[in-house]
Design an enzyme around this catalytic site. Structure first.
Site, PDB file in Angstrom:
ATOM      1  N   ARG A  84       1.453  -8.323  -1.165  1.00 23.84           N
ATOM      2  CA  ARG A  84       1.693  -7.110  -1.957  1.00 23.84           C
ATOM      3  C   ARG A  84       3.154  -6.981  -2.368  1.00 23.84           C
ATOM      4  O   ARG A  84       3.525  -6.051  -3.074  1.00 23.84           O
ATOM      5  CB  ARG A  84       1.299  -5.880  -1.149  1.00 23.84           C
ATOM      6  CG  ARG A  84      -0.203  -5.686  -1.102  1.00 23.84           C
ATOM      7  CD  ARG A  84      -0.457  -4.290  -0.629  1.00 23.84           C
ATOM      8  NE  ARG A  84      -1.834  -3.917  -0.732  1.00 23.84           N
ATOM      9  CZ  ARG A  84      -2.318  -2.807  -0.184  1.00 23.84           C
ATOM     10  NH1 ARG A  84      -1.539  -2.010   0.504  1.00 23.84           N
ATOM     11  NH2 ARG A  84      -3.584  -2.510  -0.319  1.00 23.84           N
ATOM     12  N   GLY A  85       3.988  -7.884  -1.911  1.00 23.83           N
ATOM     13  CA  GLY A  85       5.405  -7.836  -2.264  1.00 23.83           C
ATOM     14  C   GLY A  85       5.647  -8.466  -3.626  1.00 23.83           C
ATOM     15  O   GLY A  85       4.738  -9.034  -4.249  1.00 23.83           O
ATOM     16  N   LEU A  86       6.891  -8.389  -4.078  1.00 21.19           N
ATOM     17  CA  LEU A  86       7.251  -8.924  -5.398  1.00 21.19           C
ATOM     18  C   LEU A  86       6.864 -10.400  -5.525  1.00 21.19           C
ATOM     19  O   LEU A  86       6.175 -10.795  -6.468  1.00 21.19           O
ATOM     20  CB  LEU A  86       8.765  -8.743  -5.606  1.00 21.19           C
ATOM     21  CG  LEU A  86       9.360  -9.278  -6.897  1.00 21.19           C
ATOM     22  CD1 LEU A  86       8.879  -8.487  -8.101  1.00 21.19           C
ATOM     23  CD2 LEU A  86      10.894  -9.252  -6.838  1.00 21.19           C
ATOM     24  N   GLY A 116       5.095 -12.427  -3.193  1.00 16.66           N
ATOM     25  CA  GLY A 116       3.736 -12.758  -2.752  1.00 16.66           C
ATOM     26  C   GLY A 116       2.704 -12.441  -3.828  1.00 16.66           C
ATOM     27  O   GLY A 116       1.783 -13.227  -4.086  1.00 16.66           O
ATOM     28  N   TYR A 157      20.384 -10.426   7.425  1.00 15.97           N
ATOM     29  CA  TYR A 157      19.231 -11.000   6.705  1.00 15.97           C
ATOM     30  C   TYR A 157      19.420 -12.512   6.565  1.00 15.97           C
ATOM     31  O   TYR A 157      18.486 -13.285   6.774  1.00 15.97           O
ATOM     32  CB  TYR A 157      19.167 -10.328   5.330  1.00 15.97           C
ATOM     33  CG  TYR A 157      18.071 -10.802   4.408  1.00 15.97           C
ATOM     34  CD1 TYR A 157      16.752 -10.436   4.624  1.00 15.97           C
ATOM     35  CD2 TYR A 157      18.372 -11.582   3.294  1.00 15.97           C
ATOM     36  CE1 TYR A 157      15.760 -10.849   3.755  1.00 15.97           C
ATOM     37  CE2 TYR A 157      17.385 -11.991   2.421  1.00 15.97           C
ATOM     38  CZ  TYR A 157      16.076 -11.618   2.658  1.00 15.97           C
ATOM     39  OH  TYR A 157      15.096 -12.034   1.792  1.00 15.97           O
ATOM     40  N   LYS A 191      17.073 -15.624   7.817  1.00 21.95           N
ATOM     41  CA  LYS A 191      16.508 -16.614   6.891  1.00 21.95           C
ATOM     42  C   LYS A 191      16.947 -18.032   7.272  1.00 21.95           C
ATOM     43  O   LYS A 191      16.169 -18.984   7.123  1.00 21.95           O
ATOM     44  CB  LYS A 191      16.933 -16.284   5.446  1.00 21.95           C
ATOM     45  CG  LYS A 191      16.226 -15.053   4.889  1.00 21.95           C
ATOM     46  CD  LYS A 191      14.746 -15.329   4.717  1.00 21.95           C
ATOM     47  CE  LYS A 191      13.968 -14.166   4.169  1.00 21.95           C
ATOM     48  NZ  LYS A 191      12.519 -14.428   4.104  1.00 21.95           N
ATOM     49  N   THR A 226      16.885 -17.664  -5.968  1.00 23.49           N
ATOM     50  CA  THR A 226      18.034 -16.835  -6.303  1.00 23.49           C
ATOM     51  C   THR A 226      17.573 -15.378  -6.453  1.00 23.49           C
ATOM     52  O   THR A 226      16.419 -15.062  -6.166  1.00 23.49           O
ATOM     53  CB  THR A 226      18.688 -17.373  -7.597  1.00 23.49           C
ATOM     54  OG1 THR A 226      19.965 -16.797  -7.738  1.00 23.49           O
ATOM     55  CG2 THR A 226      17.832 -17.102  -8.831  1.00 23.49           C
ATOM     56  N   ARG A 286      25.980 -12.799 -10.830  1.00 21.29           N
ATOM     57  CA  ARG A 286      24.667 -13.024 -10.216  1.00 21.29           C
ATOM     58  C   ARG A 286      23.778 -13.790 -11.193  1.00 21.29           C
ATOM     59  O   ARG A 286      23.906 -13.660 -12.424  1.00 21.29           O
ATOM     60  CB  ARG A 286      23.975 -11.696  -9.866  1.00 21.29           C
ATOM     61  CG  ARG A 286      24.606 -10.906  -8.764  1.00 21.29           C
ATOM     62  CD  ARG A 286      24.448 -11.557  -7.400  1.00 21.29           C
ATOM     63  NE  ARG A 286      24.970 -10.696  -6.344  1.00 21.29           N
ATOM     64  CZ  ARG A 286      26.267 -10.640  -5.992  1.00 21.29           C
ATOM     65  NH1 ARG A 286      27.158 -11.396  -6.599  1.00 21.29           N
ATOM     66  NH2 ARG A 286      26.648  -9.830  -5.020  1.00 21.29           N
TER      67      ARG A 286
HETATM   68  O1  GFB Z   1      20.983  -6.773  -6.195  1.00 20.82           O
HETATM   69  P1  GFB Z   1      21.976  -6.355  -5.192  1.00 20.82           P
HETATM   70  O2  GFB Z   1      21.674  -5.114  -4.421  1.00 20.82           O
HETATM   71  O3  GFB Z   1      22.176  -7.499  -4.120  1.00 20.82           O
HETATM   72  O4  GFB Z   1      23.404  -6.135  -5.895  1.00 20.82           O
HETATM   73  P2  GFB Z   1      23.138  -8.760  -3.828  1.00 20.82           P
HETATM   74  C1  GFB Z   1      23.931  -7.073  -6.786  1.00 20.82           C
HETATM   75  C2  GFB Z   1      25.218  -6.510  -7.379  1.00 20.82           C
HETATM   76  O5  GFB Z   1      24.882  -5.439  -8.271  1.00 20.82           O
HETATM   77  C3  GFB Z   1      26.221  -5.947  -6.370  1.00 20.82           C
HETATM   78  C4  GFB Z   1      25.718  -4.324  -8.001  1.00 20.82           C
HETATM   79  O6  GFB Z   1      27.535  -6.282  -6.784  1.00 20.82           O
HETATM   80  C5  GFB Z   1      26.002  -4.432  -6.504  1.00 20.82           C
HETATM   81  O7  GFB Z   1      27.133  -3.672  -6.135  1.00 20.82           O
HETATM   82  N1  GFB Z   1      25.040  -3.084  -8.417  1.00 20.82           N
HETATM   83  C6  GFB Z   1      25.435  -2.306  -9.464  1.00 20.82           C
HETATM   84  C7  GFB Z   1      23.965  -2.512  -7.872  1.00 20.82           C
HETATM   85  N2  GFB Z   1      24.676  -1.216  -9.539  1.00 20.82           N
HETATM   86  C8  GFB Z   1      23.737  -1.326  -8.579  1.00 20.82           C
HETATM   87  C9  GFB Z   1      22.647  -0.492  -8.194  1.00 20.82           C
HETATM   88  O8  GFB Z   1      22.400   0.581  -8.747  1.00 20.82           O
HETATM   89  N3  GFB Z   1      21.869  -0.943  -7.160  1.00 20.82           N
HETATM   90  C10 GFB Z   1      22.134  -2.127  -6.516  1.00 20.82           C
HETATM   91  N4  GFB Z   1      21.309  -2.512  -5.517  1.00 20.82           N
HETATM   92  N5  GFB Z   1      23.180  -2.912  -6.850  1.00 20.82           N
HETATM   93  C11 GFB Z   1      21.323  -9.069  -2.060  1.00 20.82           C
HETATM   94  C12 GFB Z   1      21.316  -9.215  -0.569  1.00 20.82           C
HETATM   95  O9  GFB Z   1      22.624  -9.158  -2.420  1.00 20.82           O
HETATM   96  O10 GFB Z   1      20.640 -10.087  -2.743  1.00 20.82           O
HETATM   97  C13 GFB Z   1      20.010  -9.622  -0.041  1.00 20.82           C
HETATM   98  O11 GFB Z   1      21.804  -8.026   0.014  1.00 20.82           O
HETATM   99  C14 GFB Z   1      19.349 -10.695  -0.852  1.00 20.82           C
HETATM  100  O12 GFB Z   1      20.188 -10.059   1.265  1.00 20.82           O
HETATM  101  C15 GFB Z   1      19.365 -10.357  -2.326  1.00 20.82           C
HETATM  102  O13 GFB Z   1      19.967 -11.946  -0.644  1.00 20.82           O
HETATM  103  C16 GFB Z   1      18.734 -11.416  -3.184  1.00 20.82           C
HETATM  104  O14 GFB Z   1      22.921  -9.840  -4.823  1.00 20.82           O
HETATM  105  O15 GFB Z   1      24.548  -8.344  -3.648  1.00 20.82           O
END
Ligand code: GFB
Length: 319
Positions: free
Chosen positions: A13-15, A17, A137, A141, A165, A210
């Site tokens: 049910r996850g993104l 899966g 996390y 992993k 990614t 990213r």
């Molecule tokens: O996607 P995200 O939360 O995860 O954040 P990470 C990516 C970048 O987007 C960071 C910025 O630099 C955040 O500060 N950002 C900007 C935001 N606005 C927002 C917002 O409104 N919400 C969020 N969430 N971010 C995760 C890991 O890292 O990536 C996990 O914490 C996992 O463990 C996942 O690996 C794939 O890319 O930083």
């Protein structure tokens, strides 16, 4: 994989899966085993052992995980390390004990050192310190990868690991406190458009880079690796290109049709400065991504619009 093989998708049910299930169905597989987290608590060893003894899956996609964005990872370190360690250990061991022919473990690119050279080659695993916001996390992993390699080395188990990614797609988590950046931005720009808000707040400086992969591409890669890859080495799944968060915000703003400003909240963490994977290994095997980022954003925004009521009630339920 035989089309009638018994396939267990942990986390269906996850993104990820759900996307793997859709992909397998589209390829003609039909014999699935699934269980919700309410029906089967994967953190409980005895429960998982009984489930595997009864179901005896031939193939396992290990997509169940406690996941979240940068703030959730930073706020709930105990849950991110404990839940993930327990789920992986229970499933991998039960798969071995019950004759599973092959298992694919889904990791994450946050397993790589924070300051590793870019693009991230699979060999950079365990060569330096991790990004502090998600080290809990990441450690879980990395343990999952090592479990697969250990069972492969000691018992000859065909347990392989893939490192996707940053993923996005339909059915993502749109809770602003827990989600990843893509669903957060889609929701923020959409709500700002509806309320005619003058600006949208984007966390951090907007400078971190990213890479984003549509989950349907990821699912295609997972099925491809299950069918074609046997090695002990991990395999990255990505697009091979990245962009600054500020540019992503501009793309989402355009897709949503919002006309106000973007404001950066630098009190929020940036996380790792860059996380771009080297996709040479999976491309050499014959896989490549198909969904372009702008097309993917449009696809998810359409999904969001069609499911906005469901998303809102889910988010309210989580609060
Ligand atoms: O996607 P995200 O939360 O995860 O954040 P990470 C990516 C970048 O987007 C960071 C910025 O630099 C955040 O500060 N950002 C900007 C935001 N606005 C927002 C917002 O409104 N919400 C969020 N969430 N971010 C995760 C890991 O890292 O990536 C996990 O914490 C996992 O463990 C996942 O690996 C794939 O890319 O930083």
């Amino acid at each position: 994989m035989d089309k009638n093989a018994r396939i267990y998708i942990a986390g269906h049910r996850g993104l990820v899966g759900a996307a793997i299930l859709r992909r397998l169905q589209s390829e003609g597989y039909a014999n699935f085993i699934t269980a919700t987290s309410r029906e089967l608590d994967l953190r409980e060893q005895a429960v998982v052992r009984d489930f595997f003894a009864a179901q005896r899956p031939d193939y396992v996609f290990l997509a169940a995980a406690k996941v979240g964005g940068i703030l959730a990872n930073d706020t709930y370190p105990a849950e991110f390390i404990y839940d993930n360690l327990m789920m992986e250990a229970n499933i991998i061991d039960a798969a071995y004990r019950n004759g599973t022919q092959k298992l694919l473990f889904l990791g994450s690119t946050c397993i790589y050192p924070k300051l590793a050279p870019q693009p991230l080659k699979e060999d950079y695993l365990l060569t330096g310190p991790l990004e502090p916001t998600n080290e809990w996390y990441a450690v879980a992993k990395i343990a999952g990868i090592k479990l697969c390699q250990a069972y492969q080395r000691q018992y000859g188990a065909r347990f392989i690991s893939a490192m996707p990614t940053n993923l996005y797609g339909p059915g993502d988590n749109f809770d602003l406190e827990k989600s990843h950046v893509m669903p957060a931005l889609i929701r923020k720009f959409h709500e700002a458009k509806l309320t005619h808000a003058p600006s949208v707040v984007v966390w951090g400086t907007g400078k971190p880079l990213r890479e984003f992969l549509h989950v349907d591409d990821c699912a295609r890669a997972c099925v491809f690796l299950m069918e074609h890859y046997e090695g002990a080495d991990i395999v990255n799944i990505g697009t091979g290109s990245d962009l600054p968060i500020g540019e992503l915000a501009a793309l989402v703003k355009k897709a949503v049709g919002y006309t106000g400003d973007i404001v950066f909240d630098t009190s929020k963490p940036d996380g790792t400065p860059r996380k771009l994977v080297d996709v040479g290994r999976i491309m050499a095997l014959g896989w490549k991504p198909e969904i372009d980022l702008e097309e993917g954003i449009r696809n998810v925004y359409e999904w969001f619009l069609a499911h906005v009521n469901m998303v809102e009630s889910q988010v309210r339920g989580m609060c």
